[in-house]
Design a protein around this motif. Structure first.
Motif, PDB file in Angstrom:
ATOM      1  N   ALA A   1     -58.092 -29.823 -35.720  1.00 39.13           N
ATOM      2  CA  ALA A   1     -57.700 -30.757 -34.663  1.00 39.13           C
ATOM      3  C   ALA A   1     -57.875 -30.114 -33.295  1.00 39.13           C
ATOM      4  N   GLY A   2     -58.463 -30.864 -32.366  1.00 35.76           N
ATOM      5  CA  GLY A   2     -58.691 -30.344 -31.037  1.00 35.76           C
ATOM      6  C   GLY A   2     -59.834 -29.349 -30.949  1.00 35.76           C
TER       7      GLY A   2
ATOM      8  N   PRO B   1     -60.078 -36.481 -30.946  1.00 41.00           N
ATOM      9  CA  PRO B   1     -59.560 -35.104 -31.034  1.00 41.00           C
ATOM     10  C   PRO B   1     -59.417 -34.581 -32.461  1.00 41.00           C
ATOM     11  N   THR B   2     -59.270 -35.478 -33.432  1.00 42.42           N
ATOM     12  CA  THR B   2     -59.292 -35.057 -34.828  1.00 42.42           C
ATOM     13  C   THR B   2     -60.079 -36.083 -35.623  1.00 42.42           C
TER      14      THR B   2
END
Length: 225
Positions: free
Chosen positions: A60-61, A90-91
């Motif tokens: 994530a990110g 973002p994910t």
């Protein structure tokens, strides 16, 4: 009839070899103007193949360049391709609401790669770290007729509506993972897959929520043997 992609199914079949191989190093595939997929090509690769392909999903990110350094030295030594997709958000879509744009972009990336290289279908791994590992587990088990191996570094969960094929599974998780507790993630996922009859190699390591180079080395050996 439901669209199979809603359940995470890929409609992928390898493309005809119609394009030239890419130069050694990191190459953007051009399937998106932003958040494009990256293909790492090792030096001295036999482009006529068949070539192993390691698909690595970031956390994530994250982004492709964040996870590629952990795999590239192995690809250079053992001569396999690394496809590092970039999530649209973002994910990964499956984490935030179900299969959608990321599955489509994965499909397009695989088509692009197979238009340039003949891929060894017995060595095509879906792998990832953290949310990327959850994505690899979910998409890999759902598409086990495409992925020969599924590799999860500190993954959280699996979202599986249908199972195809019988990929070999490698799961590694830190005993002190501060983000995804091992009891409800790594151990639980390994137990479920073993109960379902999958060939699972499960490893617990002394550490936090991070990619461990030693564990990556073990996963690459698992992938290539």
């Amino acid at each position: 009839m439901f669209d199979p992609s809603l359940f995470g199914r890929l409609s992928f079949t390898p493309a005809e070899l119609a394009k030239d191989p890419l130069p050694p190093g990191r190459n953007r595939l051009g399937i998106a103007d932003e958040r494009d997929s990256v293909l790492f090509v090792p030096t001295g690769l036999d482009a006529l193949g068949p070539v192993p392909l390691f698909v690595m999903f970031h956390g994530a990110g994250g982004f492709p360049e964040k996870v590629l350094p952990f795999i590239e030295e192995h690809a250079e030594r053992d001569k396999f391709l690394i496809l590092a997709p970039h999530s649209m958000y973002p994910t990964w879509d499956i984490v935030v609401g179900g299969s959608g744009p990321d599955l489509d972009r994965l499909h397009r990336a695989l088509i692009e790669v197979t238009s340039r290289y003949r891929i060894d279908r017995d060595h095509l791994a879906f792998a990832g770290f953290s949310d990327g590992a959850s994505y690899a587990l979910s998409i890999g088990i759902t598409n086990g007729d495409i992925a020969s191996h599924v590799i999860a570094f500190s993954g959280g969960f699996m979202s599986i509506f249908t199972q195809e094929g019988a990929p070999k599974v490698f799961i590694a998780h830190g005993l002190n993972d501060e983000q995804l507790p091992i009891e409800t993630s790594g151990r639980a996922n390994a137990t479920k897959l073993k109960a379902a009859g999958y060939d699972v190699q499960y490893i617990e390591f002394n550490g936090l929520h991070a990619i461990q180079p030693v564990i990556v080395g073990m996963a690459i050996q698992f992938f290539l043997k």
